[in-house]
Design an enzyme around this catalytic site. Structure first.
Site, PDB file in Angstrom:
ATOM      1  N   SER A 140      -0.187   6.595   3.570  1.00  0.00           N
ATOM      2  CA  SER A 140      -0.027   4.870   4.793  1.00  0.00           C
ATOM      3  C   SER A 140       1.371   4.897   4.299  1.00  0.00           C
ATOM      4  O   SER A 140       2.463   4.888   4.227  1.00  0.00           O
ATOM      5  CB  SER A 140       0.291   4.396   2.406  1.00  0.00           C
ATOM      6  OG  SER A 140       0.560   2.643   2.705  1.00  0.00           O
ATOM      7  N   LYS A 166      -2.917   5.955   7.104  1.00  0.00           N
ATOM      8  CA  LYS A 166      -3.046   4.389   7.161  1.00  0.00           C
ATOM      9  C   LYS A 166      -1.643   3.606   7.246  1.00  0.00           C
ATOM     10  O   LYS A 166      -0.423   3.701   7.270  1.00  0.00           O
ATOM     11  CB  LYS A 166      -3.205   3.948   5.241  1.00  0.00           C
ATOM     12  CG  LYS A 166      -3.067   2.441   5.006  1.00  0.00           C
ATOM     13  CD  LYS A 166      -3.664   2.322   3.602  1.00  0.00           C
ATOM     14  CE  LYS A 166      -2.842   1.750   2.521  1.00  0.00           C
ATOM     15  NZ  LYS A 166      -3.561   1.189   1.103  1.00  0.00           N
ATOM     16  N   LYS A 168       0.517  -0.082   7.707  1.00  0.00           N
ATOM     17  CA  LYS A 168       0.222  -1.324   7.732  1.00  0.00           C
ATOM     18  C   LYS A 168       0.507  -2.419   8.561  1.00  0.00           C
ATOM     19  O   LYS A 168       0.791  -2.407   9.824  1.00  0.00           O
ATOM     20  CB  LYS A 168       1.673  -2.070   6.862  1.00  0.00           C
ATOM     21  CG  LYS A 168       1.203  -1.176   5.283  1.00  0.00           C
ATOM     22  CD  LYS A 168       0.359  -1.612   4.634  1.00  0.00           C
ATOM     23  CE  LYS A 168       0.902  -0.668   3.083  1.00  0.00           C
ATOM     24  NZ  LYS A 168      -0.137  -1.493   2.198  1.00  0.00           N
ATOM     25  N   ASP A 193      -4.173  -1.473   6.695  1.00  0.00           N
ATOM     26  CA  ASP A 193      -4.241  -2.427   5.917  1.00  0.00           C
ATOM     27  C   ASP A 193      -2.621  -3.901   6.095  1.00  0.00           C
ATOM     28  O   ASP A 193      -2.333  -3.529   6.686  1.00  0.00           O
ATOM     29  CB  ASP A 193      -3.317  -1.574   4.541  1.00  0.00           C
ATOM     30  CG  ASP A 193      -4.228  -1.925   3.006  1.00  0.00           C
ATOM     31  OD1 ASP A 193      -4.257  -2.812   3.208  1.00  0.00           O
ATOM     32  OD2 ASP A 193      -3.349  -1.551   2.156  1.00  0.00           O
ATOM     33  N   GLU A 218      -8.289  -2.216   5.951  1.00  0.00           N
ATOM     34  CA  GLU A 218      -8.316  -2.662   4.728  1.00  0.00           C
ATOM     35  C   GLU A 218      -7.560  -4.562   3.765  1.00  0.00           C
ATOM     36  O   GLU A 218      -6.510  -4.919   4.913  1.00  0.00           O
ATOM     37  CB  GLU A 218      -7.144  -1.872   3.671  1.00  0.00           C
ATOM     38  CG  GLU A 218      -7.294  -1.995   1.968  1.00  0.00           C
ATOM     39  CD  GLU A 218      -6.265  -1.111   1.995  1.00  0.00           C
ATOM     40  OE1 GLU A 218      -6.183   0.216   2.155  1.00  0.00           O
ATOM     41  OE2 GLU A 218      -5.925  -0.794   0.324  1.00  0.00           O
ATOM     42  N   ASP A 243      -9.276  -3.928  -1.716  1.00  0.00           N
ATOM     43  CA  ASP A 243      -7.450  -3.191  -2.284  1.00  0.00           C
ATOM     44  C   ASP A 243      -7.891  -5.190  -3.048  1.00  0.00           C
ATOM     45  O   ASP A 243      -8.769  -4.531  -4.571  1.00  0.00           O
ATOM     46  CB  ASP A 243      -6.701  -3.405  -1.584  1.00  0.00           C
ATOM     47  CG  ASP A 243      -5.555  -2.704  -2.678  1.00  0.00           C
ATOM     48  OD1 ASP A 243      -5.983  -3.065  -3.647  1.00  0.00           O
ATOM     49  OD2 ASP A 243      -4.697  -2.569  -1.712  1.00  0.00           O
ATOM     50  N   LYS A 267      -7.936   1.660  -7.405  1.00  0.00           N
ATOM     51  CA  LYS A 267      -6.191   1.208  -8.231  1.00  0.00           C
ATOM     52  C   LYS A 267      -6.325   1.327  -9.500  1.00  0.00           C
ATOM     53  O   LYS A 267      -6.273  -0.146 -10.077  1.00  0.00           O
ATOM     54  CB  LYS A 267      -5.426   0.540  -7.478  1.00  0.00           C
ATOM     55  CG  LYS A 267      -4.354   0.568  -6.410  1.00  0.00           C
ATOM     56  CD  LYS A 267      -3.739  -0.296  -5.398  1.00  0.00           C
ATOM     57  CE  LYS A 267      -3.517   0.040  -4.299  1.00  0.00           C
ATOM     58  NZ  LYS A 267      -2.461  -1.248  -3.926  1.00  0.00           N
ATOM     59  N   GLY A 295      -2.777   3.771  -3.947  1.00  0.00           N
ATOM     60  CA  GLY A 295      -1.810   3.973  -5.217  1.00  0.00           C
ATOM     61  C   GLY A 295      -0.695   2.490  -5.053  1.00  0.00           C
ATOM     62  O   GLY A 295      -0.906   1.743  -4.099  1.00  0.00           O
TER      63      GLY A 295
END
Ligand code: OSB
Ligand code: MG
Length: 381
Positions: A140, A166, A168, A193, A218, A243, A267, A295
């Protein structure tokens, strides 16, 4: 096993590099480490609440309060048979999943040690295939100062062997970034995400990403929203992953009933622990959803427990579990490395979490420590 005493350690560990998301920038990872002593065994747990209420409403300070004043007094002195006991004992405390998960994790560690099993083996007991030996992982990548800088970080991590990237995103740093990443890395598994930074009105932005062959998007919408995600999902081609919105097995059930997502990022800390996480795994698997383990920049203690969960058969997508060196120069427990050939991490096989905690290193990063012993003054009337 009688839970005799519990140590809480508030820690702060510098990250190898700052981690930026739509809700802020983290340079140091704050956490609370929970150590439960029971009949000669030691169980470890990690509360991943951050310093600030960005990802979750919980913070290190609220988690300390809830642990010290409610959760620890509730479990101390009790006879732990199975981890599900913890879920039952703590049911009277509303919310605060991140605080609860730390106790839950330590209970899995203790009971697995007692049974002579790894946590992965104990978690996988209901499944004939048993736990996987290695789990597929990705990395990530936090927000970077520019698109060019992001492409450099992607290239660096592909070179290290990470098979899934991934990124952000946040308003103003989204479609241009996604297009540039896809153009530069046409064959890479790329996902985005948003950490709840958008609204349903932004559907056209996500529709414009339909031709980018994204692995998934996400949590684009509200952190507590399931309904609007169910409205967005039929409007876009990219698989939708939840998430933040899935805080319990009940919420997973609502999301499945509303067809709000294609995939769930589980998670364990966000859903109060490993017992609840396994229930979500079972529900989502039966409904044909994709699954992976999320995570929270865990230390080696939390990472070992993430790996044990990801070893369950339904977690078939790459998880957000990276090598220790991606997060910390110095960790407080056994380090994990990437198997670069297949972008996996090997699941620990020793008893319990299967790690050594370096108590000297733990002391070195501890800001505040408290030992709580069983005492009648702590018990609820
Ligand atoms: O949304 O998945 C998230 C880290 C902190 C808070 C929220 C998230 C993340 C990550 C990092 O994406 C995943 C990891 O631990 O590597
Ligand atoms: Mg996320």
């Amino acid at each position: 096993m009688k839970l005799e005493h519990i140590d809480l350690y508030q820690i702060r560990m510098p990250l190898v590099s700052p981690f930026g998301t739509s809700f802020g920038m983290t340079t140091d990872r704050d956490a609370i480490i929970v150590k439960i002593t029971a009949e000669g065994l030691t169980g470890w747990g990690e509360c991943v609440a951050s310093w600030e209420p960005g990802y979750s409403y919980e913070t290190t300070q609220t988690a300390w309060h809830i642990l010290r004043d409610f959760l620890v007094p509730e479990v101390l002195g009790k006879d732990l048979q199975e981890p599900a006991d913890v879920q039952h004992w703590l049911r009277g405390v509303r919310g605060h999943p991140l605080a609860k998960a730390a106790i839950d994790q330590a209970a899995w560690d203790l009971t697995a040690q007692r049974d002579g099993l790894s946590v992965a083996q104990k978690l996988a007991q209901p499944y004939p295939e048993g736990p996987k030996e290695r789990v597929k992982v990705g990395i990530s990548i936090g927000t970077q100062p520019s698109v060019a800088a992001t492409l450099d970080v992607i290239a660096e991590n592909l070179a290290k062997g990470y098979g899934r990237i991934k990124l952000k995103i946040k308003p103003g740093h989204d479609i241009e970034l996604a297009r540039a990443a896809r153009a530069a890395f046409p064959d890479t598994l790329i996902m985005l995400d948003a950490n709840s930074a958008y609204r349903l009105e932004d559907a056209p932005l996500f529709r414009a990403m339909d031709d980018l062959n994204l692995l998934m998007i996400e949590q684009p919408l509200g952190h507590d929203d399931i309904y609007d995600h169910s409205q967005l999902r039929p409007l876009i081609q990219s698989p939708l992953c939840l998430d933040e919105s899935i805080t319990s097995a009940d919420h997973a059930r609502y999301a499945i009933a509303l067809q709000a997502c294609d995939i769930i990022n589980v998670k364990p800390s966000r859903v109060s622990g490993w017992t609840e996480a396994r229930q979500i795994h079972d529900l989502a698997r039966a409904a044909g959803l994709g699954l992976w383990v999320g995570g929270m920049l865990e230390t080696g203690i939390g990472r070992a427990a993430q790996l044990a969960l990801a070893a369950l058969p339904g977690f078939t997508l790459p998880s957000d579990i990276s090598a220790t060196e991606r997060y910390y120069h110095q960790d407080i427990a056994t380090r994990f490395t990437l198997n670069a050939a297949d972008s996996t991490i090997t699941v620990p096989t020793g008893p319990g979490l299967g790690i050594e905690v370096d108590e000297g290193a733990l002391t070195a990063v501890t800001l505040h420590h408290q030992t709580i012993r069983y005492s009648p003054i702590y018990t609820n009337p």
